[in-house]
Design an enzyme around this catalytic site. Structure first.
Site, short mmCIF file in Angstrom:
data_model
loop_
_atom_site.label_atom_id
_atom_site.label_comp_id
_atom_site.label_asym_id
_atom_site.label_seq_id
_atom_site.Cartn_x
_atom_site.Cartn_y
_atom_site.Cartn_z
N SER A 22 74.13 76.67 19.47
CA SER A 22 74.08 76.71 18.53
C SER A 22 72.37 76.36 18.04
O SER A 22 71.39 75.63 18.20
CB SER A 22 74.97 75.34 18.14
N PRO A 23 72.17 77.50 16.77
CA PRO A 23 70.68 77.34 16.59
C PRO A 23 70.94 75.99 15.70
O PRO A 23 71.84 75.00 14.89
CB PRO A 23 71.04 78.11 15.18
N CYS A 25 68.09 73.68 13.54
CA CYS A 25 66.23 73.52 13.41
C CYS A 25 65.20 72.77 14.28
O CYS A 25 65.70 71.86 14.01
CB CYS A 25 66.88 73.63 11.40
N ALA A 57 67.06 78.66 12.26
CA ALA A 57 67.26 79.75 11.60
C ALA A 57 65.97 80.44 11.50
O ALA A 57 64.94 80.07 11.18
CB ALA A 57 67.59 79.49 10.59
N GLN A 99 68.42 84.14 15.61
CA GLN A 99 69.63 83.84 14.01
C GLN A 99 68.68 84.34 12.78
O GLN A 99 67.87 83.55 13.17
CB GLN A 99 70.52 82.37 14.11
N TYR A 180 73.40 79.55 2.30
CA TYR A 180 72.05 79.84 2.55
C TYR A 180 72.74 81.22 2.00
O TYR A 180 73.52 81.69 1.18
CB TYR A 180 71.60 80.26 3.80
N ARG A 228 77.21 84.30 11.65
CA ARG A 228 78.03 82.93 11.18
C ARG A 228 78.56 82.83 9.88
O ARG A 228 77.82 83.08 8.92
CB ARG A 228 76.40 81.37 12.11
#
Length: 353
Positions: A22-23, A25, A57, A99, A180, A228
């Site tokens: 999974s992305p 940060c 991201a 992403q 976001y 997503r």
């Protein structure tokens, strides 16, 4: 045979198993550029046996970063710095994915270990933007994006996608979750516009569809495009899973191949009920309604739990995040527990079961 370790093919890309990164940060970029940290962090996850290794991201414009330390791909120099990372991930038989993101009103914040909160322009932050001038918590209200800016945004995403493609990424994911920018447009909690980018669900999803169309136009027909989505705002009057399933069905007609199903992030008032696999029912519902492939994410930690999600058809793949930070070789351990096989790096010959 383990279903979790069966290959999955989307368009012309085959993933060696259904365990995906999974992305996450890392707050370790410099002016948007990836660093040695990203090479080692993402490289270790590729070594560990995951089939898809997603970057964090990655902002399509400078003001789209979550924090000043976040990754970006708004210029060619940033893209060039990803080349060695992408090459290493591919050398481990993993698929490199990126992403593409814009943080909207939740941009210009501090890295977690620097105290979170809004970073004012005088300290290296910037003015945030959003669909409507509604601030998150006690952060400053964003500037409402104009129609001309909204018309230009999809092209900025397409330019970022083209850079990612030229760098060697094989999967692109549009980030429309976690409060976001694109999620802010989707949710009635944050989108109070009365023009063509607001109002009903069709209007609120317009920007997302336009972004998807722009990215799909530059992204090759034989390579997958993911989105997503947050399946619910966890707030009365916010997005529901049925709303998001309807949006996913629309995205299926615009070239999206899989929805990465998360939830929340758009309101400090959210009341999330967290338990093992708590977002899996959302993924299952969106898969049922939209007909799209889906990936589940959130508190998936055990091999047999992940195996059951895929074997029961609730999701086509699982994204792992914190569990892979704790153990980058989770896929290898899971394969051993489930009686499946994964490729071990040649240098790990002595470590193989």
């Amino acid at each position: 045979m383990s279903r979790l370790f069966e290959p999955l093919t989307l368009r012309g890309t085959t993933f060696r198993n259904r365990v995906w990164v999974s992305p996450m940060c890392q707050y370790s970029s410099r002016d948007g550029h990836p660093t040695d940290w990203h090479l080692v962090h993402l490289g270790a996850l590729a070594q560990g046996g995951a089939a898809l290794v997603m970057t964090e991201a990655t902002a399509v414009v400078a003001e789209g970063r979550i924090s000043p330390q976040d990754a970006g791909i708004w210029n060619d120099e940033q893209a060039a710095d990803y080349e060695r990372i992408v090459a290493f991930v591919r050398s481990q038989d993993a698929v490199p994915g990126i992403q593409l993101a814009h943080a909207g009103r939740k941009a210009s914040t501090r890295a977690p270990w620097l105290g979170r909160g809004y970073v004012v322009p005088a300290e290296g932050g910037w003015e945030t933007v959003g669909p409507s001038p509604i601030g998150y918590a006690d952060w400053p209200a964003p500037r409402e994006l104009s129609p001309d800016e909204l018309t230009a945004l999809p092209g900025q995403w397409a330019q970022a996608a083209q850079r990612a493609l030229d760098t060697g990424f094989e999967v692109a994911e549009v980030h429309a979750a976690h409060g976001y920018l694109l999620h802010e447009f989707l949710s009635p909690l944050t989108n109070r516009r009365t023009d063509e980018w607001g109002g009903d669900l069709a209007g609120r999803s317009r920007l997302l569809v336009d972004v998807v169309d722009a990215v799909r136009e530059v992204w090759p027909d034989d390579q997958p495009l993911l989105v997503r989505l947050s399946a619910t705002d966890w707030v009365d009057g916010g997005l529901t899973v049925d709303d998001v399933a309807e949006v996913a069905g629309r995205l299926a007609d615009h070239g999206v191949d899989l929805v990465d199903v998360s939830s929340g992030g758009n309101s400090p008032d959210q009341e999330v009920v967290v338990e093992p696999g708590y977002q899996v029912p959302f993924a299952s519902r969106i898969k049922e309604v939209s007909g799209l492939a889906v990936a589940a994410v959130g508190s998936i930690t055990e091999p047999r739990q992940a195996e059951k999600i895929v074997a029961d058809g609730e999701a086509d793949a699982v994204f792992l995040a914190r569990e892979l930070l704790r153990n980058p070789h989770w896929p290898q351990h899971a394969a051993a527990e489930l009686g499946a096989e994964v490729r071990w790096p040649d240098q790990y010959l002595r470590a193989r079961p």
